[in-house]
Design a protein around this motif. Structure first.
Motif, PDB file in Angstrom:
ATOM      1  N   VAL A  70      26.018 -40.816  30.269  1.00 27.41           N
ATOM      2  CA  VAL A  70      26.921 -41.014  29.140  1.00 27.41           C
ATOM      3  C   VAL A  70      26.131 -41.097  27.835  1.00 27.41           C
ATOM      4  N   ALA A  71      24.993 -41.776  27.874  1.00 32.22           N
ATOM      5  CA  ALA A  71      24.171 -41.902  26.670  1.00 32.22           C
ATOM      6  C   ALA A  71      23.694 -40.544  26.175  1.00 32.22           C
ATOM      7  N   ARG A  72      23.514 -39.588  27.085  1.00 30.98           N
ATOM      8  CA  ARG A  72      23.017 -38.260  26.713  1.00 30.98           C
ATOM      9  C   ARG A  72      24.136 -37.286  26.336  1.00 30.98           C
TER      10      ARG A  72
ATOM     11  N   ILE B  93      30.755 -36.559  22.970  1.00 29.63           N
ATOM     12  CA  ILE B  93      32.097 -36.946  23.403  1.00 29.63           C
ATOM     13  C   ILE B  93      32.808 -35.770  24.070  1.00 29.63           C
ATOM     14  N   THR B  94      32.513 -34.558  23.592  1.00 28.62           N
ATOM     15  CA  THR B  94      33.121 -33.373  24.216  1.00 28.62           C
ATOM     16  C   THR B  94      32.602 -33.176  25.629  1.00 28.62           C
ATOM     17  N   GLU B  95      31.302 -33.372  25.814  1.00 25.63           N
ATOM     18  CA  GLU B  95      30.699 -33.237  27.142  1.00 25.63           C
ATOM     19  C   GLU B  95      31.216 -34.312  28.094  1.00 25.63           C
ATOM     20  N   PHE B  96      31.303 -35.521  27.603  1.00 27.27           N
ATOM     21  CA  PHE B  96      31.775 -36.611  28.455  1.00 27.27           C
ATOM     22  C   PHE B  96      33.250 -36.427  28.796  1.00 27.27           C
TER      23      PHE B  96
ATOM     24  N   GLY C 206      37.073 -35.784  32.759  1.00 29.94           N
ATOM     25  CA  GLY C 206      38.430 -35.286  32.891  1.00 29.94           C
ATOM     26  C   GLY C 206      39.441 -36.064  32.079  1.00 29.94           C
ATOM     27  N   THR C 207      38.983 -36.667  30.979  1.00 27.43           N
ATOM     28  CA  THR C 207      39.877 -37.434  30.112  1.00 27.43           C
ATOM     29  C   THR C 207      39.778 -36.896  28.686  1.00 27.43           C
ATOM     30  N   SER C 208      40.733 -37.244  27.877  1.00 30.59           N
ATOM     31  CA  SER C 208      40.743 -36.746  26.504  1.00 30.59           C
ATOM     32  C   SER C 208      39.740 -37.508  25.642  1.00 30.59           C
TER      33      SER C 208
END
Length: 299
Positions: free
Chosen positions: A41-43, A46-49, A54-56
Motif C-alpha cells: 500500500v505504501a508503494r 491511489i489508482t493502483e491500490f 477492487g474498491t473505488s
C-alpha cells in the motif's frame, strides 16, 4: 494527534487493528488489505491500490480519513515510515497454521505476545494513566467488570488492589455487577474490561455506575467502542486475536500490562499505606503457609 498527522508510525498497524471493528464493511475490507501488506500500500498510488483492492478511490479516501488521516497520501507516508522503522515480519505477524511444528508455534506465540506488549506501551497515554491512578488512589471502592478472558483480568486487578489495602472487587457475573454498580457513588471508580468494547455484560453495569456518579474507566482494544464512549478515561490495549488464539492470549496479556501499570502507579502514590499493606499481607500468607503442614497432619 491532528487529522493531518494521523496515528504515529510506531503504532499505526496496532491503531488500524483497534478501530477495525468500528469501520464500515467497505472500509474494513480496505483496512484488512492494508494490514495484510502495508508495504504494498505504501508503494501504490491511489489508482493502483483501487485496482488491487477492487474498491473505488473515493472509498479509499474515506477509509484513510476514518483512520485519522487527511487523505490517502498521508496514509501512504505513514505506512512508508512504519515499514522503514520495522521489519516486515514485525508489521505482519505470522498467524498460526494447523500444520505448524511446535518450534514455529513457540516462535509465533512469543512474537505475538511481545508485540502486544510493545504496541500497548506505545499507545498507553501517560496523562490518561495518571488520571486513572489518581482516581483509583482516592476512591472509596473500585469495581472491575469483565467476562470470559477479560474476567480473568478483572480478577487480577481487584486482587492487586486488595493487596495494597484498597477496596477492589471483581464482577464476572452481569447480574451481580449491575447490583454493585447501582450502589456506587461519586468518587468511586468502576473499570470495564473488554477487548472489543462491545460486551453487553460489561456495558450494562458500566452504564449503571456512570449514571450513579462513579468515575468510569475502560480497558479495551477499540477506542471507538461503546465502552470507550461510556468511559471518562480510556486505556487502549493492543492484543490481536487469531483463529488459534480466540481466548485472547495477546489481548489478555496487553490488558494485564495496563493493570500492572495502574497498580504500580497507585502503589507509588500511596506508598506508605501500600507498603504497610504489602508487608502485612505477605507476613500473613507466610504464616498461613508455614502452618499448612501442621493443619494437614491434624486433619
Amino acid at each position: 494527534m491532528t487529522e493531518n498527522e494521523g496515528p504515529s508510525p510506531t503504532n499505526l498497524v496496532a491503531t488500524i487493528r483497534a478501530v477495525l471493528p468500528s469501520l464500515t464493511p467497505a472500509a474494513q475490507a480496505i483496512a484488512a488489505r492494508i494490514l495484510d501488506d502495508p508495504g504494498m500500500v505504501a508503494r501504490s498510488t491511489i489508482t493502483e491500490f483501487s485496482a488491487v483492492s477492487g474498491t473505488s478511490e473515493a472509498t479509499i479516501v474515506r477509509t484513510a480519513r476514518a483512520l485519522g488521516f487527511a487523505g490517502y497520501s498521508q496514509l501512504r507516508f505513514a505506512l512508508a515510515a512504519a515499514v522503514a522503522s520495522r521489519a516486515p515480519e514485525r508489521l505482519v505477524p505470522g498467524d498460526l497454521a494447523p500444520d505448524d511444528p511446535l518450534t514455529d508455534v513457540i516462535a509465533k506465540v512469543t512474537r505475538a505476545e511481545s508485540e502486544a506488549l510493545a504496541d500497548t506501551a506505545a499507545q498507553l497515554s501517560p496523562d490518561t494513566l495518571d488520571a486513572v491512578v489518581g482516581a483509583v488512589s482516592a476512591a472509596r471502592r473500585v469495581d472491575v467488570y469483565g467476562v470470559g478472558a477479560s474476567g480473568l483480568v478483572a480478577i487480577d486487578m481487584a486482587q492487586k488492589l486488595m493487596r495494597i489495602g484498597l477496596s477492589g472487587h471483581a464482577f464476572t457475573d452481569a447480574h451481580l455487577a449491575v447490583t454493585s454498580a447501582a450502589l456506587v457513588r461519586e468518587g468511586d471508580v468502576v473499570v470495564g474490561v473488554s477487548c472489543t468494547g462491545e460486551t453487553s455484560d460489561v456495558l450494562g453495569p458500566v452504564r449503571v455506575a456512570r449514571k450513579a456518579g462513579a468515575t468510569t474507566v475502560a480497558i479495551t482494544n477499540n477506542p471507538r467502542s461503546s465502552l470507550a464512549e461510556l468511559a471518562d478515561h480510556v486505556l487502549i490495549s493492543a492484543g490481536r486475536e487469531t483463529a488459534f488464539r480466540p481466548g485472547a492470549l495477546a489481548s489478555r496479556i496487553s490488558q494485564l500490562l495496563i493493570v500492572d501499570c495502574v497498580f504500580v502507579g497507585v502503589a507509588q502514590r500511596t506508598f506508605e499505606t501500600s507498603d504497610a499493606a504489602l508487608r502485612a499481607t505477605r507476613d500473613a500468607l507466610d504464616g498461613f503457609l508455614a502452618d499448612s503442614p501442621r493443619r494437614g497432619r491434624s486433619s
